[in-house]
Design a protein around this motif. Structure first.
Motif, mmCIF file in Angstrom:
data_model
loop_
_atom_site.group_PDB
_atom_site.id
_atom_site.type_symbol
_atom_site.label_atom_id
_atom_site.label_comp_id
_atom_site.label_asym_id
_atom_site.label_seq_id
_atom_site.Cartn_x
_atom_site.Cartn_y
_atom_site.Cartn_z
ATOM 1 N N LYS A 231 60.288 4.663 39.178
ATOM 2 C CA LYS A 231 59.317 4.147 38.216
ATOM 3 C C LYS A 231 59.379 4.979 36.931
ATOM 4 O O LYS A 231 59.996 6.036 36.896
ATOM 5 C CB LYS A 231 57.911 4.218 38.827
ATOM 6 C CG LYS A 231 57.778 3.402 40.102
ATOM 7 C CD LYS A 231 56.377 3.437 40.637
ATOM 8 C CE LYS A 231 56.249 2.590 41.910
ATOM 9 N NZ LYS A 231 56.758 1.204 41.756
ATOM 10 N N SER A 232 58.703 4.486 35.905
ATOM 11 C CA SER A 232 58.649 5.220 34.643
ATOM 12 C C SER A 232 57.798 6.476 34.810
ATOM 13 O O SER A 232 56.835 6.479 35.589
ATOM 14 C CB SER A 232 58.051 4.343 33.546
ATOM 15 O OG SER A 232 58.877 3.230 33.304
ATOM 16 N N PRO A 233 58.116 7.519 34.085
ATOM 17 C CA PRO A 233 57.302 8.749 34.177
ATOM 18 C C PRO A 233 55.935 8.546 33.542
ATOM 19 O O PRO A 233 55.736 7.622 32.754
ATOM 20 C CB PRO A 233 58.132 9.778 33.412
ATOM 21 C CG PRO A 233 59.031 8.988 32.540
ATOM 22 C CD PRO A 233 59.274 7.694 33.207
ATOM 23 N N PRO A 234 54.956 9.407 33.872
ATOM 24 C CA PRO A 234 53.616 9.297 33.279
ATOM 25 C C PRO A 234 53.676 9.413 31.753
ATOM 26 O O PRO A 234 54.495 10.156 31.209
ATOM 27 C CB PRO A 234 52.878 10.500 33.890
ATOM 28 C CG PRO A 234 53.681 10.905 35.072
ATOM 29 C CD PRO A 234 55.086 10.530 34.806
ATOM 30 N N LYS A 235 52.791 8.662 31.067
ATOM 31 C CA LYS A 235 52.777 8.702 29.604
ATOM 32 C C LYS A 235 51.897 9.832 29.070
ATOM 33 O O LYS A 235 52.128 10.351 27.984
ATOM 34 C CB LYS A 235 52.315 7.360 29.052
ATOM 35 C CG LYS A 235 53.304 6.233 29.328
ATOM 36 C CD LYS A 235 52.836 4.913 28.762
ATOM 37 C CE LYS A 235 53.878 3.827 29.054
ATOM 38 N NZ LYS A 235 53.428 2.496 28.599
ATOM 39 N N ASP A 236 50.850 10.177 29.835
ATOM 40 C CA ASP A 236 49.957 11.253 29.399
ATOM 41 C C ASP A 236 50.512 12.612 29.823
ATOM 42 O O ASP A 236 51.377 12.701 30.696
ATOM 43 C CB ASP A 236 48.568 11.061 30.007
ATOM 44 C CG ASP A 236 47.926 9.771 29.521
ATOM 45 O OD1 ASP A 236 48.205 9.376 28.378
ATOM 46 O OD2 ASP A 236 47.170 9.164 30.306
ATOM 47 N N ALA A 237 50.000 13.656 29.206
ATOM 48 C CA ALA A 237 50.419 15.005 29.600
ATOM 49 C C ALA A 237 49.954 15.302 31.027
ATOM 50 O O ALA A 237 48.796 15.046 31.379
ATOM 51 C CB ALA A 237 49.833 16.025 28.631
ATOM 52 N N VAL A 238 50.857 15.799 31.847
ATOM 53 C CA VAL A 238 50.534 16.117 33.246
ATOM 54 C C VAL A 238 51.147 17.465 33.602
ATOM 55 O O VAL A 238 52.027 17.975 32.897
ATOM 56 C CB VAL A 238 51.092 15.044 34.211
ATOM 57 C CG1 VAL A 238 50.418 13.702 33.978
ATOM 58 C CG2 VAL A 238 52.607 14.936 34.075
ATOM 59 N N ASP A 239 50.726 18.036 34.722
ATOM 60 C CA ASP A 239 51.403 19.228 35.230
ATOM 61 C C ASP A 239 52.795 18.835 35.727
ATOM 62 O O ASP A 239 52.955 17.822 36.417
ATOM 63 C CB ASP A 239 50.608 19.847 36.381
ATOM 64 C CG ASP A 239 49.466 20.714 35.864
ATOM 65 O OD1 ASP A 239 49.250 20.750 34.634
ATOM 66 O OD2 ASP A 239 48.816 21.380 36.692
ATOM 67 N N VAL A 240 53.788 19.620 35.356
ATOM 68 C CA VAL A 240 55.177 19.326 35.703
ATOM 69 C C VAL A 240 55.714 20.457 36.568
ATOM 70 O O VAL A 240 55.623 21.633 36.194
ATOM 71 C CB VAL A 240 56.049 19.185 34.436
ATOM 72 C CG1 VAL A 240 57.502 18.922 34.818
ATOM 73 C CG2 VAL A 240 55.529 18.068 33.542
ATOM 74 N N VAL A 241 56.250 20.111 37.735
ATOM 75 C CA VAL A 241 56.935 21.092 38.571
ATOM 76 C C VAL A 241 58.433 20.933 38.340
ATOM 77 O O VAL A 241 58.980 19.833 38.474
ATOM 78 C CB VAL A 241 56.580 20.908 40.060
ATOM 79 C CG1 VAL A 241 57.409 21.848 40.929
ATOM 80 C CG2 VAL A 241 55.092 21.154 40.272
ATOM 81 N N VAL A 242 59.076 22.021 37.958
ATOM 82 C CA VAL A 242 60.499 22.000 37.610
ATOM 83 C C VAL A 242 61.293 22.711 38.703
ATOM 84 O O VAL A 242 60.956 23.835 39.103
ATOM 85 C CB VAL A 242 60.743 22.701 36.247
ATOM 86 C CG1 VAL A 242 62.210 22.600 35.848
ATOM 87 C CG2 VAL A 242 59.868 22.088 35.166
ATOM 88 N N GLY A 243 62.330 22.041 39.219
ATOM 89 C CA GLY A 243 63.138 22.601 40.297
ATOM 90 C C GLY A 243 64.007 23.757 39.849
ATOM 91 O O GLY A 243 64.329 23.902 38.669
ATOM 92 N N SER A 244 64.403 24.576 40.818
ATOM 93 C CA SER A 244 65.157 25.797 40.494
ATOM 94 C C SER A 244 66.486 25.495 39.806
ATOM 95 O O SER A 244 66.959 26.302 39.001
ATOM 96 C CB SER A 244 65.391 26.621 41.762
ATOM 97 O OG SER A 244 66.177 25.899 42.681
#
Length: 479
Positions: A231-244
């Motif tokens: 699906k499309s990513p969220p449009k509003d600012a959200v917490d993002v977890v970034v992989g190693s």
């Protein structure tokens, strides 16, 4: 290599007026196999062996090399290096010097292997890669495997380095390397590209540990689901977890490169780029918060960027590039250390005998935290986890940057949920290192070949980090 011959060469350089001389015997022997879509493109052996010479003469640092290791050729190479130094007087603006190191290396070390590369004959290496292609084909259920490129190599790098400041280091490092580039395709959904890169110091036993069959199988199963159901990513600012995997790439590009002292000084500006860091910022300017500690450490066992002494015979050690957000310690060789009025921290590396030692990274990573991954996401009501990347861009001074996610998922009520297609992270370096609010303890590394210099030099590196959580960021999307 005959140590007496190298020492005679040193003596000869000094008698010709050199203030400093450095002689490096450098040999790289490699076996390689390349396949495309399961078909053999190329296989064979390569060997590069020769002598690298560097002299400091009349305030100029000059280099030459030869693939003839006879006394006559080495002495001719010294004459050429000194002639090059004299020629530099025409446009001379300042005298070059090297930092005064109290203890240069006097050592001999070797990475021992459990299984030698010869235990797998060339035809079995080809069969191994062909089998990986079949694994990839069999892993696809609904999308198509559009193309798969594979490259395997095993290499033994040997050096004997002597210099007129008392340094003497012999080393032997075997390395194993695999690169795979896989493109999957669906007529309605488009395509995705996954790069798998493995590299480490050691023997053939590394291949079993990498479990490439399992990784390809699992990756393609996940990516097919993302491509077809994402699906499309969220449009509003959200917490993002970034992989190693992405964290490692980010620290390599936005901490490692801009903290190379030759780049800060401007020597690399015409070749590999510039740096947003200025000399007066070191030790004074904060680029992030207390979670932003980035380390470069050549001494990690089995690592792709492993070494115990650099190519100027300076002992290797852990370097804290960013320390709790502070621009802390640039990477130095002895020339940049002299310019910055400090000591070298062992950052001089040369690709082969044709290359001069320049400032390079080794194994660069973000210091991990103490949380589990589940703890990292448990209080995120709605966010996104971007596990791996497909492509990236970064500007010339290593400030603005962009990463396109590959395997990505929504996070809902503290759990991983639906796949997300083509999320884009875009930020500047300060925004990234100031937005890290937590880190897990799962430190993982990816391998790479870092390019720099003119003529171009590629050296093996690792880059890594834990999974991290960034506070409230906007995520874009590519069409």
């Amino acid at each position: 290599m005959d140590e007496d011959l190298l020492r005679k060469a040193l003596d000869y350089a000094l008698t010709q007026g050199a203030k400093y001389a450095e002689i490096r015997f450098h040999k790289n022997e490699e076996n390689y196999v390349i396949l495309r879509n399961g078909n053999l493109i190329s296989a064979g052996k390569s060997s590069r062996k020769g002598i690298a010479i560097r002299v400091l003469y009349n305030g100029n640092l000059a280099f030459s090399s030869t693939n003839d290791i006879s006394k006559e050729s080495i002495f001719t190479g010294i004459d050429k290096a000194i002639a090059n130094a004299k020629a530099l007087n025409i446009n001379k603006k300042e005298n070059f010097s090297l930092s005064e190191e109290r203890s240069l290396g006097k050592s001999k070390y070797e990475v021992y292997v459990k299984e030698s590369f010869d235990q797998l004959p060339i035809d079995e290496k080809i069969s191994y890669l062909k089998n990986l292609y079949m694994v990839a084909l069999d892993s696809m259920k609904n999308a198509k495997l559009n193309a798969m490129f594979e490259s395997y190599s095993d290499e033994i790098e040997e050096k004997v380095i002597v210099n007129s400041d008392g340094g003497y280091v012999e080393s032997k490092i075997p390395r194993l390397y695999f690169f795979g580039n896989i493109i999957i395709y669906d007529p309605q959904k488009g395509s995705m590209q996954k790069m798998i890169e493995k590299g480490a110091s050691g023997g053939l036993e590394l291949l079993k540990g990498w479990r490439l069959e399992d990784e390809i199988k699992n990756d393609l199963k996940s990516l097919e689901k993302v491509l077809l159901e994402g699906k499309s990513p969220p449009k509003d600012a959200v917490d993002v977890v970034v992989g190693s995997e992405i964290v490692g790439l980010i620290v390599h590009e936005s901490a490692g490169h801009p903290m190379e002292a030759d780049r800060i000084w401007g020597r690399e500006s015409a070749q590999a780029g510039e740096s947003f860091v200025k000399p007066e910022m070191i030790g004074k300017v904060y680029i992030g918060n207390s979670n932003a500690t980035v380390i470069d450490d050549p001494t990690i066992p089995e690592s792709n960027g492993f070494y115990l002494y650099d190519d100027e015979t300076v002992p290797a050690r852990k370097r804290y590039i960013y320390y709790k957000g502070l621009l802390n310690e640039p990477l130095h060789n002895r020339w940049t250390a002299s310019v910055f009025k400090t000591n070298s921290n062992g950052g001089a590396r040369a690709m082969d005998y044709t290359s001069e030692p320049i400032v390079r990274m080794s194994n660069t990573y973000l210091e991990p935290g103490d949380m589990t991954f589940e703890e990292l996401i448990e209080d995120i009501n709605f966010g996104i986890f971007i596990k791996s990347y497909m492509e990236w861009n970064i500007d010339d001074i290593r400030w603005g940057q962009r990463y396109v996610g590959l395997e990505s998922y929504l996070i809902e009520r503290g759990e991983i949920s639906e796949p997300v297609l083509n999320p884009v992270l875009q930020f500047n370096t300060r925004e990234f290192y100031s937005s890290i609010i937590s880190k897990d303890k799962n430190l993982e590394f990816s391998s790479g070949t870092c390019g720099k210099g003119e003529p171009h030099q590629g050296v093996p590196v690792w880059h890594g980090g834990p999974n991290i959580r960034l506070s409230k960021m906007k995520v874009g999307v590519i069409a």
